[in-house]
Design an enzyme around this catalytic site. Structure first.
Site, mmCIF file in Angstrom:
data_model
loop_
_atom_site.group_PDB
_atom_site.id
_atom_site.type_symbol
_atom_site.label_atom_id
_atom_site.label_comp_id
_atom_site.label_asym_id
_atom_site.label_seq_id
_atom_site.Cartn_x
_atom_site.Cartn_y
_atom_site.Cartn_z
ATOM 1 N N GLY A 1 12.990 13.706 8.108
ATOM 2 C CA GLY A 1 13.211 13.613 9.601
ATOM 3 C C GLY A 1 12.945 15.067 10.128
ATOM 4 N N GLU B 1 -11.541 7.285 5.070
ATOM 5 C CA GLU B 1 -10.203 7.644 4.329
ATOM 6 C C GLU B 1 -10.435 8.384 3.049
ATOM 7 O OE1 GLU B 1 -6.753 5.067 6.027
ATOM 8 O OE2 GLU B 1 -8.086 4.058 4.973
HETATM 9 C C1 G6P Z 1 -1.367 5.827 8.103
HETATM 10 C C2 G6P Z 1 -1.866 5.283 7.031
HETATM 11 C C3 G6P Z 1 -3.139 4.158 7.164
HETATM 12 C C4 G6P Z 1 -1.956 2.872 7.964
HETATM 13 C C5 G6P Z 1 -1.472 3.644 8.882
HETATM 14 C C6 G6P Z 1 -0.536 2.638 9.867
HETATM 15 O O1 G6P Z 1 -2.069 6.385 8.994
HETATM 16 O O2 G6P Z 1 -2.647 6.351 6.300
HETATM 17 O O3 G6P Z 1 -3.380 3.621 5.958
HETATM 18 O O4 G6P Z 1 -2.894 2.044 8.380
HETATM 19 O O5 G6P Z 1 -0.544 4.877 8.826
HETATM 20 O O6 G6P Z 1 0.387 2.192 8.855
HETATM 21 P P1 G6P Z 1 1.583 1.179 8.960
HETATM 22 O O7 G6P Z 1 2.447 1.326 7.856
HETATM 23 O O8 G6P Z 1 2.050 1.145 10.334
HETATM 24 O O9 G6P Z 1 0.784 -0.228 8.761
#
Ligand code: G6P
Length: 599
Positions: free
Chosen positions: A105, A488
């Site tokens: 955090g 990515e």
């Molecule tokens: C990061 C990861 C992505 C993912 C995004 C949203 O950028 O590298 O792969 O899609 O976060 O993550 P979440 O956990 O909110 O789906």
């Protein structure tokens, strides 16, 4: 991003801590460290290293520490405040090296607290905001003689977000505190454990209790729960851990991404077994107990944003509800967008911990539905209803099965909503449900077909620097997801462009051999003109479609409301095979984190 583990009561704390930190590697990090108490109670040993957990392990092996008391804390750090260096790695210690703290955090008032502490003679050794916590504990532990009482008072002085674990040389306990950052605790037969992510504890404990904001928990002989005033309170409800140790093992696969791509048919099959029986009578929707919305707003980031775009379209197509999709980090731009009556906000996040999403929700007044893979996440706790996507643990940083399950869960929900609102008749609902039910078989056959094609293409395209993904309508979010996967993990440039838009500028980028992936969505005839324009300028056209002449012949039948979901198998395999060909680490791409817990 940063991860925390802690244990109390294991003979070799460092064995558990290192194994648990390895389980958190997938989240992305740049340094790691542990602190364990030694055999005599005045001893606290901290070891930190820049780089992978393996580097930390090597250093610990070199030091050959004596077995400790089984008390320790550990951390993986993803740098935000202060560069990547050993002094900035956690655990942080007080002036005497007798207190150790790990923190996830951001402490907003760290500068102020540091100035105050320096004024009283404290010496700081890092540029990290978290270090103030160690020095504050130092003062208050000396004053109260209790690590728990000291921690209660320290968190009373902090502003910002934290999950933290504190231990001290002379205290046979670990104290945990949480405020807008996740932490769970669980117990085995001979020890108590804590972690910021349940993945670290799968196979170690059968159930966990999730800390709520401002809970303090003491891992001593017993586990004791305190309120923010330091008064003992009953523990939070315990939840069974559904993930077994083997769910987070790589098995016979070359990497986790390969495993997780392959799991999609079975994971979707299990999800549909749960959801489909509740679609036809609308129970899936009604059980959420949400007011009936007149419009929807999806909020998400990254891959989850693409899944949201698919689900928003599906709601429109099946239930006629207007639905918009908002990039979570841009949400505040909507602040002046007018009254929100009848609006349901749907937050889509596999981790349920993405800061951009949680931050956006602070501006939302009405009901919130979470679509998430983590039913005990911060997002789930802040939402009025939760639809769990049940993808199981996803270790590869690039999302694969969590995307597919978000789409399937969202499509099932849209269909259930259409059944309740009667925007579709019973026969139509049954027809769409049948098509949903055919997805596991379709995904399996797309997987089998796509893999060898992707391998051959990866060899051919290894030198290509730029890739285009082209589609129309309901195919566009999948094209965008295909381009994101490629970026990515291969670090190649990839862009998704609506087919008709290509001629308005991007076509200038086409050279001989530029790969263009063309995804059809039951509209091959309408795509033909754009494809001809690109092919005549030398583009290497790679088709994902339903015809035998297509490069990836993996679609079939009329386009469903949720679009060409099977196409993800082509895109995921191609991105992974290209990454492997280029010698990239498909599971841990550079600069990326699995769950982004900073704004
Ligand atoms: C990061 C990861 C992505 C993912 C995004 C949203 O950028 O590298 O792969 O899609 O976060 O993550 P979440 O956990 O909110 O789906």
């Amino acid at each position: 991003m940063c991860g925390i583990v802690a244990c109390r009561g294991r003979e070799h704390a460092s064995d558990f801590l290192l194994a648990a930190l390895r389980r958190l590697e997938y989240r992305g990090y740049d340094s790691a460290g542990i602190a364990v108490t030694g055999t005599d109670r005045d001893d606290l040993r901290a070891t930190r290293a820049v780089g992978r957990v393996a580097a930390l392990e090597a250093r610990i092996a070199l030091e050959r520490p004596a077995p400790g008391l089984g008390i320790g804390i550990g951390h993986t750090r993803w740098a935000t405040h202060g560069g990547v260096s050993e002094p900035n790695a956690h655990p942080h210690r007080d002036c005497n090296g007798a207190i150790a703290v790990v923190h996830n955090g951001i402490i907003d008032n760290a500068a102020e607290l540091e100035a105050e502490l320096r004024g009283r003679g404290h010496v700081f050794t890092s540029q990290v905001d978290s270090e103030v916590i160690a020095h504050l504990v130092e003062e208050l532990y000396a004053e109260t003689g209790s690590l728990a009482a000291a921690t209660v008072r320290v968190v009373g002085r902090l502003r910002g977000t934290w999950a933290l674990a504190v231990t001290a040389a002379s205290a046979a306990e670990v104290v945990l505190a949480s405020h807008r950052s996740p932490l769970v605790v669980g117990s085995g037969p001979d020890a108590h454990f804590a972690a910021s992510d349940i993945t670290a504890l799968a196979g170690t404990v059968g159930s966990v209790c999730v800390l709520r904001d401002d809970d303090i928990v003491v891992l001593g002989d017993q586990v004791t729960w305190l309120d923010p005033m330091g008064r003992e309170v009953p523990p939070r409800e315990s939840v069974r851990l559904q993930w077994a140790a083997e769910d987070i093992e790589q098995g016979a696969y070359d990497d986790f991404m390969e495993k997780e791509i392959a799991e999609q048919p079975s994971v979707v099959g299990r999800l549909l077994e749960r959801l489909l029986p509740e679609v036809l009578d609308g129970a899936l929707w009604t059980q959420l107990d949400l007011p009936r919305p007149s419009r929807l707003r999806f909020v998400a980031c990254g891959t989850s944003l693409h899944a949201s775009q698919v689900v928003a379209r599906t709601f429109g197509a099946l239930a006629g509800v207007p639905a918009e999709t908002v990039v979570a980090s841009e949400y505040d731009e909507l602040a002046a967008s007018g009254p929100d009556e009848g609006l349901l906000t749907i937050a889509v996040s596999q981790s349920g911990e993405t800061s951009d999403v949680l931050h956006a929700l602070e501006d939302v007044g009405g009901p919130v539905l979470a679509i998430t893979n983590r039913p005990h996440s911060s997002l789930a706790r802040r939402s009025h209803a939760v639809l769990e996507t049940s993808a199981g643990p996803e270790i590869g940083v690039a999302a694969t099965k969590t995307f597919t399950t978000q789409v399937v869960a969202g499509a099932a929900l849209a269909l259930s909503f259409a059944a309740v609102t009667k925007s579709l008749g019973t026969t139509a609902v049954a027809r769409h449900a049948l098509r949903l039910g055919s997805l596991p078989g379709r995904l399996e056959s797309a997987h089998t077909t796509a893999f060898p094609v992707a391998m051959a293409l990866a060899e051919e395209l290894a030198e290509s620097r730029t890739f285009f993904f082209v589609s129309r309508g309901g195919g566009l979010p999948y094209a965008a997801e295909g381009a994101l996967k490629l970026k990515e993990i291969t670090y190649r440039n990839a862009e998704a462009i609506p087919a008709g838009e290509f001629k308005h500028g991007p076509i200038a980028l086409i050279e001989k051999g530029t790969p263009v992936l063309v995804l059809e969505n039951g509209d091959a005839a309408r795509l033909a003109g754009s494809v001809a324009e690109l092919a005549s300028r030398g583009a290497r056209i790679i088709r994902i479609g339903s015809g035998s002449e297509d490069t990836f012949p993996i679609l079939s039948g009329p386009a469903p409301a949720w679009g060409p979901l099977e196409s993800v198998l082509a895109f995921q395999h191609l991105a992974r095979c290209l990454a492997v060909t280029l010698g990239r680490d498909a599971d841990k791409p550079r600069n990326l984190a699995k769950s982004v817990t900073v704004l």
